[in-house]
Motif scaffolding. Structure first.
Motif, mmCIF file in Angstrom:
data_model
loop_
_atom_site.group_PDB
_atom_site.id
_atom_site.type_symbol
_atom_site.label_atom_id
_atom_site.label_comp_id
_atom_site.label_asym_id
_atom_site.label_seq_id
_atom_site.Cartn_x
_atom_site.Cartn_y
_atom_site.Cartn_z
ATOM 1 N N ARG A 209 0.867 -1.179 0.000
ATOM 2 C CA ARG A 209 0.000 0.000 0.000
ATOM 3 C C ARG A 209 0.905 1.231 0.000
ATOM 4 O O ARG A 209 2.001 1.184 0.557
ATOM 5 C CB ARG A 209 -0.880 0.046 1.244
ATOM 6 N N VAL A 210 0.462 2.300 -0.582
ATOM 7 C CA VAL A 210 1.248 3.532 -0.598
ATOM 8 C C VAL A 210 1.575 3.952 0.827
ATOM 9 O O VAL A 210 2.687 4.416 1.111
ATOM 10 C CB VAL A 210 0.506 4.646 -1.371
ATOM 11 N N ASP A 211 0.637 3.760 1.752
ATOM 12 C CA ASP A 211 0.859 4.158 3.146
ATOM 13 C C ASP A 211 1.963 3.358 3.833
ATOM 14 O O ASP A 211 2.441 3.758 4.894
ATOM 15 C CB ASP A 211 -0.432 4.038 3.950
ATOM 16 N N ASP A 212 2.387 2.242 3.249
ATOM 17 C CA ASP A 212 3.502 1.478 3.827
ATOM 18 C C ASP A 212 4.822 2.234 3.725
ATOM 19 O O ASP A 212 5.797 1.886 4.390
ATOM 20 C CB ASP A 212 3.651 0.117 3.129
ATOM 21 N N ALA A 213 4.862 3.266 2.905
ATOM 22 C CA ALA A 213 6.096 4.021 2.703
ATOM 23 C C ALA A 213 6.651 4.577 4.004
ATOM 24 O O ALA A 213 7.870 4.571 4.219
ATOM 25 C CB ALA A 213 5.867 5.155 1.709
ATOM 26 N N ALA A 214 5.791 5.044 4.888
ATOM 27 C CA ALA A 214 6.270 5.636 6.148
ATOM 28 C C ALA A 214 7.053 4.619 6.954
ATOM 29 O O ALA A 214 8.169 4.898 7.418
ATOM 30 C CB ALA A 214 5.087 6.169 6.957
ATOM 31 N N GLU A 215 6.504 3.431 7.110
ATOM 32 C CA GLU A 215 7.174 2.407 7.909
ATOM 33 C C GLU A 215 8.391 1.826 7.192
ATOM 34 O O GLU A 215 9.438 1.614 7.805
ATOM 35 C CB GLU A 215 6.178 1.302 8.254
ATOM 36 N N LEU A 216 8.265 1.581 5.902
ATOM 37 C CA LEU A 216 9.384 0.987 5.165
ATOM 38 C C LEU A 216 10.539 1.959 4.985
ATOM 39 O O LEU A 216 11.690 1.526 4.875
ATOM 40 C CB LEU A 216 8.911 0.433 3.829
ATOM 41 N N ALA A 217 10.259 3.254 4.954
ATOM 42 C CA ALA A 217 11.358 4.225 4.857
ATOM 43 C C ALA A 217 12.313 4.066 6.035
ATOM 44 O O ALA A 217 13.531 4.186 5.880
ATOM 45 C CB ALA A 217 10.812 5.650 4.797
ATOM 46 N N GLY A 218 11.776 3.752 7.204
ATOM 47 C CA GLY A 218 12.625 3.513 8.370
ATOM 48 C C GLY A 218 13.257 2.135 8.346
ATOM 49 O O GLY A 218 14.453 1.979 8.594
ATOM 50 N N ALA A 219 12.469 1.116 8.009
ATOM 51 C CA ALA A 219 12.971 -0.262 8.028
ATOM 52 C C ALA A 219 14.072 -0.488 6.996
ATOM 53 O O ALA A 219 14.978 -1.292 7.222
ATOM 54 C CB ALA A 219 11.819 -1.238 7.782
ATOM 55 N N LEU A 220 14.009 0.236 5.880
ATOM 56 C CA LEU A 220 14.963 0.032 4.792
ATOM 57 C C LEU A 220 15.897 1.227 4.603
ATOM 58 O O LEU A 220 16.387 1.488 3.514
ATOM 59 C CB LEU A 220 14.192 -0.253 3.482
ATOM 60 N N ALA A 221 16.175 1.926 5.692
ATOM 61 C CA ALA A 221 16.959 3.158 5.608
ATOM 62 C C ALA A 221 18.469 2.963 5.642
ATOM 63 O O ALA A 221 19.211 3.868 5.272
ATOM 64 C CB ALA A 221 16.562 4.099 6.759
ATOM 65 N N ASP A 222 18.951 1.807 6.044
ATOM 66 C CA ASP A 222 20.396 1.602 6.174
ATOM 67 C C ASP A 222 21.068 1.708 4.809
ATOM 68 O O ASP A 222 20.744 0.956 3.888
ATOM 69 C CB ASP A 222 20.662 0.226 6.786
ATOM 70 N N PRO A 223 22.028 2.620 4.649
ATOM 71 C CA PRO A 223 22.729 2.763 3.364
ATOM 72 C C PRO A 223 23.393 1.464 2.895
ATOM 73 O O PRO A 223 23.556 1.250 1.691
ATOM 74 C CB PRO A 223 23.784 3.834 3.648
ATOM 75 N N ALA A 224 23.740 0.585 3.805
ATOM 76 C CA ALA A 224 24.383 -0.679 3.427
ATOM 77 C C ALA A 224 23.468 -1.532 2.547
ATOM 78 O O ALA A 224 23.953 -2.337 1.745
ATOM 79 C CB ALA A 224 24.790 -1.458 4.674
ATOM 80 N N LEU A 225 22.150 -1.374 2.669
ATOM 81 C CA LEU A 225 21.216 -2.145 1.846
ATOM 82 C C LEU A 225 21.327 -1.794 0.362
ATOM 83 O O LEU A 225 20.913 -2.567 -0.495
ATOM 84 C CB LEU A 225 19.775 -1.905 2.296
ATOM 85 N N TYR A 226 21.889 -0.633 0.053
ATOM 86 C CA TYR A 226 21.897 -0.135 -1.323
ATOM 87 C C TYR A 226 23.272 -0.230 -1.980
ATOM 88 O O TYR A 226 23.432 0.200 -3.111
ATOM 89 C CB TYR A 226 21.357 1.309 -1.338
ATOM 90 N N ARG A 227 24.243 -0.819 -1.294
ATOM 91 C CA ARG A 227 25.593 -0.858 -1.854
ATOM 92 C C ARG A 227 25.666 -1.669 -3.139
ATOM 93 O O ARG A 227 26.500 -1.395 -3.988
ATOM 94 C CB ARG A 227 26.604 -1.327 -0.819
ATOM 95 N N PHE A 228 24.798 -2.664 -3.308
ATOM 96 C CA PHE A 228 24.800 -3.458 -4.538
ATOM 97 C C PHE A 228 23.750 -2.979 -5.536
ATOM 98 O O PHE A 228 23.719 -3.429 -6.673
ATOM 99 C CB PHE A 228 24.572 -4.934 -4.234
ATOM 100 N N LEU A 229 22.877 -2.100 -5.098
ATOM 101 C CA LEU A 229 21.815 -1.590 -5.963
ATOM 102 C C LEU A 229 22.167 -0.249 -6.581
ATOM 103 O O LEU A 229 21.567 0.160 -7.564
ATOM 104 C CB LEU A 229 20.511 -1.431 -5.168
ATOM 105 N N GLY A 230 23.112 0.440 -5.949
ATOM 106 C CA GLY A 230 23.439 1.786 -6.377
ATOM 107 C C GLY A 230 22.472 2.781 -5.762
ATOM 108 O O GLY A 230 21.391 2.422 -5.312
ATOM 109 N N GLY A 231 22.869 3.993 -5.716
ATOM 110 C CA GLY A 231 22.001 5.023 -5.176
ATOM 111 C C GLY A 231 21.978 5.030 -3.651
ATOM 112 O O GLY A 231 22.819 4.428 -2.990
ATOM 113 N N ARG A 232 21.000 5.747 -3.134
ATOM 114 C CA ARG A 232 20.855 5.916 -1.695
ATOM 115 C C ARG A 232 19.483 5.439 -1.255
ATOM 116 O O ARG A 232 18.582 5.280 -2.062
ATOM 117 C CB ARG A 232 21.018 7.393 -1.340
ATOM 118 N N ALA A 233 19.359 5.273 0.036
ATOM 119 C CA ALA A 233 18.064 4.888 0.596
ATOM 120 C C ALA A 233 17.044 5.984 0.294
ATOM 121 O O ALA A 233 17.297 7.153 0.572
ATOM 122 C CB ALA A 233 18.187 4.681 2.099
ATOM 123 N N PRO A 234 15.900 5.622 -0.268
ATOM 124 C CA PRO A 234 14.884 6.639 -0.549
ATOM 125 C C PRO A 234 14.206 7.109 0.735
ATOM 126 O O PRO A 234 14.070 6.348 1.690
ATOM 127 C CB PRO A 234 13.885 5.906 -1.457
#
Length: 181
Positions: free
Chosen positions: A29-54
């Motif tokens: 759901r679009v409203d999941d963005a608030a919670e997932l922004a925190g859960a997936l905020a660690d920059p280490a999660l994006y080292r293989f994807l490129g870019g930064r945590a949204p």
């Protein structure tokens, strides 16, 4: 009698709730963005994807597009927020992009679990549930595209029975063997 070929019926999949022993996969759901922004905020999660945590607003826009779905005929975007059954806290997400393939449907899957919930088997549990859900809906071929340096995701792919089958734009393509019959 007409000699015109019959039009193939294109199957569109829609994400549905999925439960596992420890997790609940809820359609995004679009409203999941608030919670997932925190859960997936660690920059280490994006080292293989490129870019930064949204941030939350970037996720809201991305999730609105995902929820709206693909404009491409026959292609489905199915995305789930992965939550712990105990307490319902969001820990990550899984996704399948499905489309027509010879003899059925194919899916490209992906997964992401927040750093705080890694090493608990959540990625494997959620991805296995996703693959089982896809199989029950006629998906015959499952693939995942993984950065060759991402050994954790490669381990998840192996646990799903996927094997490394080639390269695509610098990523390893992991796939199962197409099911026949």
């Amino acid at each position: 009698m007409s000699t015109r070929p019959r039009a193939r019926r294109v199957r569109i999949l829609r994400a549905e709730p999925i439960r596992t022993q420890r997790l609940r996969l809820d359609p995004l759901r679009v409203d999941d963005a608030a919670e997932l922004a925190g859960a997936l905020a660690d920059p280490a999660l994006y080292r293989f994807l490129g870019g930064r945590a949204p941030d939350e607003e970037q996720l809201r826009r991305r999730y609105a597009d995902l929820v709206e779905g693909s404009d491409e005929p026959g292609v489905s975007w199915c995305t789930w927020t992965v939550r712990e059954l105990d307490g319902g806290r969001a820990v990550g997400m899984v996704q399948a992009v499905t489309g027509p393939d010879v003899g059925g449907l194919r899916a490209v899957i992906s997964w992401m679990v927040g750093t705080a919930w890694q090493r608990r088997g959540y990625a494997v549990e959620a991805a296995q549930a996703l693959v089982e859900w896809l199989r029950r809906r006629g998906v015959r071929t499952v693939t995942a595209h993984i950065d060759p340096r991402n050994t954790a995701s490669a381990a998840v792919a192996r646990s799903l029975g996927l094997v490394r089958g080639g390269d695509h734009h610098g990523e390893e393509v992991w796939t199962d063997r197409p099911r026949h019959g």
